[in-house]
Design a protein around this motif. Sequence first.
Motif, mmCIF file in Angstrom:
data_model
loop_
_atom_site.group_PDB
_atom_site.id
_atom_site.type_symbol
_atom_site.label_atom_id
_atom_site.label_comp_id
_atom_site.label_asym_id
_atom_site.label_seq_id
_atom_site.Cartn_x
_atom_site.Cartn_y
_atom_site.Cartn_z
ATOM 1 N N ARG A 1 55.457 -14.043 105.554
ATOM 2 C CA ARG A 1 54.237 -14.395 104.817
ATOM 3 C C ARG A 1 53.154 -14.946 105.745
ATOM 4 N NH1 ARG A 1 58.437 -14.754 101.585
ATOM 5 N NH2 ARG A 1 58.234 -14.464 99.329
ATOM 6 N N LEU B 1 51.195 -12.180 107.076
ATOM 7 C CA LEU B 1 50.245 -11.665 106.079
ATOM 8 C C LEU B 1 49.008 -12.572 106.024
ATOM 9 C CD1 LEU B 1 49.565 -9.652 103.795
ATOM 10 C CD2 LEU B 1 50.658 -11.231 102.209
ATOM 11 N N ALA B 2 49.252 -13.873 106.102
ATOM 12 C CA ALA B 2 48.130 -14.820 106.073
ATOM 13 C C ALA B 2 47.210 -14.589 107.267
ATOM 14 C CB ALA B 2 48.668 -16.250 106.082
ATOM 15 N N GLN B 3 47.806 -14.359 108.433
ATOM 16 C CA GLN B 3 46.987 -14.138 109.634
ATOM 17 C C GLN B 3 46.182 -12.847 109.509
ATOM 18 O OE1 GLN B 3 49.902 -14.208 112.737
ATOM 19 N NE2 GLN B 3 50.172 -16.422 112.643
ATOM 20 N N TYR C 1 45.338 -11.338 106.792
ATOM 21 C CA TYR C 1 44.337 -11.526 105.729
ATOM 22 C C TYR C 1 43.126 -12.286 106.281
ATOM 23 C CZ TYR C 1 42.165 -13.192 101.429
ATOM 24 O OH TYR C 1 41.258 -13.472 100.438
ATOM 25 N N ASP C 2 43.407 -13.368 107.009
ATOM 26 C CA ASP C 2 42.311 -14.200 107.517
ATOM 27 C C ASP C 2 41.395 -13.422 108.453
ATOM 28 O OD1 ASP C 2 43.197 -16.288 106.042
ATOM 29 O OD2 ASP C 2 44.275 -17.270 107.674
ATOM 30 N N SER D 1 40.120 -9.809 106.075
ATOM 31 C CA SER D 1 39.587 -9.768 104.703
ATOM 32 C C SER D 1 38.057 -9.781 104.619
ATOM 33 C CB SER D 1 40.183 -10.899 103.857
ATOM 34 O OG SER D 1 39.834 -12.145 104.375
#
Lengths: 196, 304
Positions: free
Chosen positions: A29, A32-34, A36-37, A40
């Motif tokens: 996860r 995914l956060a990295q 996304y940041d 996005s």
Amino acid sequence: MTELTQPANMMGPQDAAAAQIKKIASGDRAALAQLYDRSSPLIFGFVLRVLRDHGIAEEVLLDIYTEVWRKARTFDPSRCSPLVWLLSMARTHAVNRLHGEKREFSRREQAETEAETAKAGAAEPATVEAERQRLVRSALDALSPEQRQVIELAYFWGLSHCEIASRLGQPPGTVRTRIRLGMTRLSDLLGTPVAK
Amino acid sequence: MKHDRVTGEIQETAALYVLGALSQFEAGAFEAHLRDGCPVCEAEFRRFDGTAGQIGAGVPEVETSAYLRELLFARIEREPQQESAESPVVKETQSSAAEVKPSETPATPPATAPLSNIFAPPAQERSRLPWVVAACLAIAAGLGFFAWKQADDNAKQTGEKLAAAQADATNLRALIDVQRDRSRELEQINSALANPATRIIHLQSQKAESGVSAAIFWDTQKGRLLMIGSFPPDPEGRVHQLWLLLPGISVNAGLVRADSLGHVFMTIDIPVDLSKLSGASISLEPPGGSKQPTPPVIATGKVS
């Protein structure tokens, strides 16, 4: 946003983004956060460009990254770059949603014109992203207005060449030729991204 | 047939394909050609695909709201991955447990202070004190456990209700999407029916068990064809393929793709002269379709 969104002709290694997608595939996860940041803002900008509705664009953005989470294992770095993979997924979601929303052509056209006008007056930050945008925009500017129009109608509006021909009152063959010449010119100007 | 050099036609097809601007029929044919392994077309496809991918990179970036990130991670909690790595929650719990050091354990209470002796119970009663304390602790623990259990049950019930509400919302959204699609289809069909130049082909099953029921609306002015119908699931190893009947030939109009309910709505867009169209038919073909219909056709109809 670092190397992920650099333009093709100055594209550095995209190993970091590809490695993040690989980690996402194994359920990481944090990866995914990295991803996304870093990606996005571009993906949201793209979706907003297609849909022109902030609320719907947010819903679609969530759908896109949920699909990234689910389908990370299908990403093949030998076939395309992480950027192209993400944008391809974003385009599919956005255009499908656009067709679902069945927006009025004239309404979008007006909104687009207003947005372009507002954009033209805005000062751009001197960043890598701005340089990327400048390169792609200058490549699009290098096309004839007719070529650019048909490519944008196909790419951002998801219209087939017959639909474009119908809207523009042009023969389908003319639209096809304009797309071919325009895409060939763009390909020469932007180059082909390294599939990594 | 594999190509040995790039032509304008190949470039055109590849360029339109990556933009999604080909008709369904042409896109299917190009995909089949790529699957056949034509290196020239593959190279053109890759070239234009990379170019198309960059067009989107030219848009201005827009910052997203912080809550979207929270929503995303709440959502992926419900999107299981089979090869999921160890849950961060588990790690956190483990690390927290490991950080509890002996030195942090509450210190043993000091020895009884002299003043406390004044209020100390007689020796006999004092001997019962540990049991009383133990009983109180047991009751307190029991009450605590009961309270925790009740809170846990409440949380679970709330979670279940939330999950059910989310599932309902998802189903409702899917239903709305279906209705929206149907509405869009009806609009197109109404538009076709309102046009006096539209002619209809009713496809009728040759055998009742084939289960095909469909109609094709042909706008003779614009050369557009719409098909709406109900199809049974594809039989094992076979797909439904539509053919347009022209004098002396059957023209491939593409594979018929039904949704999970068997509903079909497709726009037929093929670059042929339809002025002498006499009818249409459906046949069962191997996956990917055929160049000619394989007899027997399972449904057919004439232009009315």
